[in-house]
Design a protein around this motif. Structure first.
Motif, PDB file in Angstrom:
ATOM      1  N   ASN A   1      11.006  -4.043  -8.230  1.00 25.01           N
ATOM      2  CA  ASN A   1      11.263  -4.192  -6.805  1.00 25.01           C
ATOM      3  C   ASN A   1      10.938  -5.616  -6.344  1.00 25.01           C
ATOM      4  O   ASN A   1       9.776  -5.971  -6.170  1.00 25.01           O
ATOM      5  N   PHE A   2      11.960  -6.428  -6.117  1.00 27.68           N
ATOM      6  CA  PHE A   2      11.754  -7.799  -5.669  1.00 27.68           C
ATOM      7  C   PHE A   2      11.218  -7.865  -4.241  1.00 27.68           C
ATOM      8  O   PHE A   2      10.716  -8.908  -3.821  1.00 27.68           O
ATOM      9  N   ALA A   3      11.345  -6.786  -3.499  1.00 23.30           N
ATOM     10  CA  ALA A   3      10.863  -6.763  -2.114  1.00 23.30           C
ATOM     11  C   ALA A   3       9.413  -6.297  -2.019  1.00 23.30           C
ATOM     12  O   ALA A   3       8.905  -6.140  -0.917  1.00 23.30           O
ATOM     13  N   HIS A   4       8.752  -6.085  -3.149  1.00 23.55           N
ATOM     14  CA  HIS A   4       7.406  -5.515  -3.111  1.00 23.55           C
ATOM     15  C   HIS A   4       6.429  -6.426  -2.377  1.00 23.55           C
ATOM     16  O   HIS A   4       5.611  -5.955  -1.578  1.00 23.55           O
ATOM     17  N   ALA A   5       6.492  -7.722  -2.638  1.00 21.37           N
ATOM     18  CA  ALA A   5       5.598  -8.650  -1.942  1.00 21.37           C
ATOM     19  C   ALA A   5       5.910  -8.716  -0.450  1.00 21.37           C
ATOM     20  O   ALA A   5       5.040  -9.080   0.346  1.00 21.37           O
ATOM     21  N   SER A   6       7.125  -8.356  -0.064  1.00 22.79           N
ATOM     22  CA  SER A   6       7.468  -8.315   1.358  1.00 22.79           C
ATOM     23  C   SER A   6       6.719  -7.188   2.059  1.00 22.79           C
ATOM     24  O   SER A   6       6.388  -7.297   3.244  1.00 22.79           O
ATOM     25  N   PHE A   7       6.442  -6.098   1.349  1.00 21.70           N
ATOM     26  CA  PHE A   7       5.617  -5.034   1.920  1.00 21.70           C
ATOM     27  C   PHE A   7       4.190  -5.531   2.145  1.00 21.70           C
ATOM     28  O   PHE A   7       3.524  -5.131   3.111  1.00 21.70           O
ATOM     29  N   TYR A   8       3.718  -6.398   1.253  1.00 20.78           N
ATOM     30  CA  TYR A   8       2.407  -7.035   1.419  1.00 20.78           C
ATOM     31  C   TYR A   8       2.389  -7.868   2.705  1.00 20.78           C
ATOM     32  O   TYR A   8       1.457  -7.760   3.520  1.00 20.78           O
ATOM     33  N   MET A   9       3.421  -8.670   2.904  1.00 17.50           N
ATOM     34  CA  MET A   9       3.517  -9.485   4.116  1.00 17.50           C
ATOM     35  C   MET A   9       3.661  -8.611   5.356  1.00 17.50           C
ATOM     36  O   MET A   9       3.050  -8.874   6.394  1.00 17.50           O
ATOM     37  N   MET A  10       4.440  -7.552   5.252  1.00 17.19           N
ATOM     38  CA  MET A  10       4.633  -6.644   6.372  1.00 17.19           C
ATOM     39  C   MET A  10       3.303  -6.009   6.792  1.00 17.19           C
ATOM     40  O   MET A  10       3.018  -5.857   7.989  1.00 17.19           O
ATOM     41  N   GLY A  11       2.481  -5.635   5.808  1.00 22.19           N
ATOM     42  CA  GLY A  11       1.179  -5.057   6.115  1.00 22.19           C
ATOM     43  C   GLY A  11       0.296  -6.009   6.901  1.00 22.19           C
ATOM     44  O   GLY A  11      -0.400  -5.593   7.845  1.00 22.19           O
TER      45      GLY A  11
ATOM     46  N   MET B   1       2.672   1.331   0.337  1.00 23.72           N
ATOM     47  CA  MET B   1       1.448   1.461   1.133  1.00 23.72           C
ATOM     48  C   MET B   1       0.302   0.650   0.529  1.00 23.72           C
ATOM     49  O   MET B   1      -0.462   0.009   1.255  1.00 23.72           O
ATOM     50  N   LEU B   2       0.185   0.656  -0.799  1.00 27.79           N
ATOM     51  CA  LEU B   2      -0.863  -0.127  -1.456  1.00 27.79           C
ATOM     52  C   LEU B   2      -0.666  -1.626  -1.201  1.00 27.79           C
ATOM     53  O   LEU B   2      -1.631  -2.357  -0.949  1.00 27.79           O
ATOM     54  N   ALA B   3       0.589  -2.083  -1.267  1.00 29.06           N
ATOM     55  CA  ALA B   3       0.865  -3.490  -0.958  1.00 29.06           C
ATOM     56  C   ALA B   3       0.557  -3.794   0.499  1.00 29.06           C
ATOM     57  O   ALA B   3       0.012  -4.860   0.825  1.00 29.06           O
ATOM     58  N   GLY B   4       0.895  -2.859   1.396  1.00 25.66           N
ATOM     59  CA  GLY B   4       0.586  -3.047   2.812  1.00 25.66           C
ATOM     60  C   GLY B   4      -0.907  -3.119   3.073  1.00 25.66           C
ATOM     61  O   GLY B   4      -1.368  -3.900   3.908  1.00 25.66           O
ATOM     62  N   LEU B   5      -1.692  -2.306   2.352  1.00 22.39           N
ATOM     63  CA  LEU B   5      -3.149  -2.356   2.489  1.00 22.39           C
ATOM     64  C   LEU B   5      -3.690  -3.709   2.041  1.00 22.39           C
ATOM     65  O   LEU B   5      -4.567  -4.287   2.697  1.00 22.39           O
ATOM     66  N   ALA B   6      -3.161  -4.219   0.939  1.00 16.85           N
ATOM     67  CA  ALA B   6      -3.581  -5.541   0.469  1.00 16.85           C
ATOM     68  C   ALA B   6      -3.282  -6.616   1.508  1.00 16.85           C
ATOM     69  O   ALA B   6      -4.105  -7.495   1.776  1.00 16.85           O
ATOM     70  N   GLY B   7      -2.098  -6.537   2.131  1.00 17.16           N
ATOM     71  CA  GLY B   7      -1.746  -7.511   3.148  1.00 17.16           C
ATOM     72  C   GLY B   7      -2.608  -7.402   4.386  1.00 17.16           C
ATOM     73  O   GLY B   7      -3.032  -8.413   4.955  1.00 17.16           O
TER      74      GLY B   7
ATOM     75  N   ASN C   1       1.390 -15.924   7.143  1.00 14.50           N
ATOM     76  CA  ASN C   1       2.545 -16.742   7.510  1.00 14.50           C
ATOM     77  C   ASN C   1       3.801 -16.160   6.878  1.00 14.50           C
ATOM     78  O   ASN C   1       3.724 -15.336   5.956  1.00 14.50           O
ATOM     79  N   PRO C   2       4.988 -16.572   7.325  1.00 14.35           N
ATOM     80  CA  PRO C   2       6.238 -15.982   6.817  1.00 14.35           C
ATOM     81  C   PRO C   2       6.523 -16.270   5.354  1.00 14.35           C
ATOM     82  O   PRO C   2       7.452 -15.697   4.792  1.00 14.35           O
ATOM     83  N   ASN C   3       5.759 -17.181   4.742  1.00 19.94           N
ATOM     84  CA  ASN C   3       5.988 -17.517   3.336  1.00 19.94           C
ATOM     85  C   ASN C   3       5.009 -16.820   2.399  1.00 19.94           C
ATOM     86  O   ASN C   3       5.025 -17.085   1.194  1.00 19.94           O
ATOM     87  N   MET C   4       4.149 -15.956   2.939  1.00 19.19           N
ATOM     88  CA  MET C   4       3.091 -15.381   2.105  1.00 19.19           C
ATOM     89  C   MET C   4       3.662 -14.458   1.028  1.00 19.19           C
ATOM     90  O   MET C   4       3.091 -14.349  -0.062  1.00 19.19           O
ATOM     91  N   ALA C   5       4.791 -13.819   1.294  1.00 16.42           N
ATOM     92  CA  ALA C   5       5.408 -12.973   0.270  1.00 16.42           C
ATOM     93  C   ALA C   5       5.927 -13.821  -0.885  1.00 16.42           C
ATOM     94  O   ALA C   5       5.776 -13.459  -2.056  1.00 16.42           O
TER      95      ALA C   5
END
Length: 313
Positions: free
Chosen positions: A36-46, A198-204, A214-218
């Motif tokens: 999932n290439f969007a996984h880090a985006s869930f981190y940023m979203m969190g 959810m785990l990525a969101g918790l990390a974020g 910031n918008p580049n964190m993912a």
């Protein structure tokens, strides 16, 4: 000794943060075979959702609710997007998640602006846990590390000792057999994807208050998360933990090393020759710190292509 102690602690905590993000990606790939290439985006979203909620309901509740919202977004993505292209193969899944990562980044820029936001720790958590020499070590770093260790223990226990874990592992290796036994494998896949998000969101939500949101964190963390998963072994939770700590410690130690290959060759009388040649021989280790995880990944792929804990099959 002071530098070494602080660097080891910082590296371990950064590694645990990497694990918090990579754990979800490892679960998703291990069960669904989806990178999932969007996984880090869930981190940023969190991080951004927690920032938006913190001013309304307070920091503690924001850190709890933000990952749940991100997990819900992950469920929607799997149910209405990934499931539709899953039968067409990995290329379609990669393209879909790659495009989704750009969409999430652009939506965040439209809502919050193309600049860092003022997401900070509450004063009640902004103090030193202890002192190492002349350095105060923040208690919040230890809190992030503790949450990551707790997450690892909980997921490992869930997968290895509970009935839910048995069903999940059976769906990983024998999805058709699990479905024949009456388990709803598509719903199971959707749940695992949501938990990974959810785990990525918790990390974020946790890391965004300490590091910069910031918008580049993912983009900054996303590539490193894939390095972790490759080094540890695709689908291996233990491998993700070991690889994360290894990368964190190596990077943290390298940042403070001002020596070069020329200095090392000086011990055998070749220092002057190395400095005359220049180039990579005179580059300081600190300037190469960001590239060391990728060099480590290349070495692991050459020696053990399946990763440290990956299965050769």
């Amino acid at each position: 000794m002071e530098y070494l102690a602080v660097a080891l602690l910082n590296g371990a905590i950064y590694g645990l943060l990497l694990f918090m993000v990579s754990a979800g990606l490892t679960l998703v790939f291990g069960m669904m075979g989806v990178l999932n290439f969007a996984h880090a985006s869930f981190y940023m979203m969190g991080a951004y959702i927690a920032y938006a909620l913190a001013g309304v309901i307070g920091f503690p509740l924001a850190v709890i609710i933000a990952p749940i919202i991100v997990g819900g977004v992950g469920v929607i993505v799997e149910r209405y997007f990934l499931r539709r292209v899953h039968r067409y193969g990995h290329a379609h899944e990669l393209l879909l998640t790659f495009g989704l990562s750009f969409i999430i980044a652009e939506v965040i820029k439209l809502i919050f602006g193309n600049f860092p936001v003022d997401y900070r720790l509450p004063a009640s958590l902004d103090f030193a846990a202890f002192r190492i020499g002349g350095t105060d070590y923040p208690v919040y770093r230890l809190l992030m590390g503790g949450v990551a260790l707790g997450m690892f223990g909980l997921i490992y226990a869930l997968l290895s000792t509970t009935r839910v874990g048995i069903v999940v592992r059976s769906a990983i290796y024998r999805p058709r057999m699990a479905e024949a036994l009456g388990h709803n494998v598509p719903v199971l896949f959707m749940s695992v994807f949501g938990v990974g998000a959810m785990l990525a969101g918790l990390a974020g939500a946790l890391a965004g208050a300490f590091y910069t949101t910031n918008p580049n964190m993912a983009l900054e963390l996303g590539v490193m998360v894939f390095v972790v998963v490759v080094i540890g072994g695709l689908g291996s939770l233990e491998g993700a933990m070991v690889a994360s700590i290894l990368i964190g410690v190596v990077t943290s130690l390298a940042v403070g090393v001002d020596a070069s290959l020329a200095d090392l060759l000086g011990f055998i009388g070749l220092g002057d020759w190395a400095r005359a040649v220049g180039g990579v021989l005179t580059l300081q280790v600190s300037s190469l710190a960001a590239t060391l995880p990728f060099a480590l990944m290349l070495i692991v792929l050459l020696v053990r292509p399946s990763g440290l804990f990956g299965e050769k099959g």
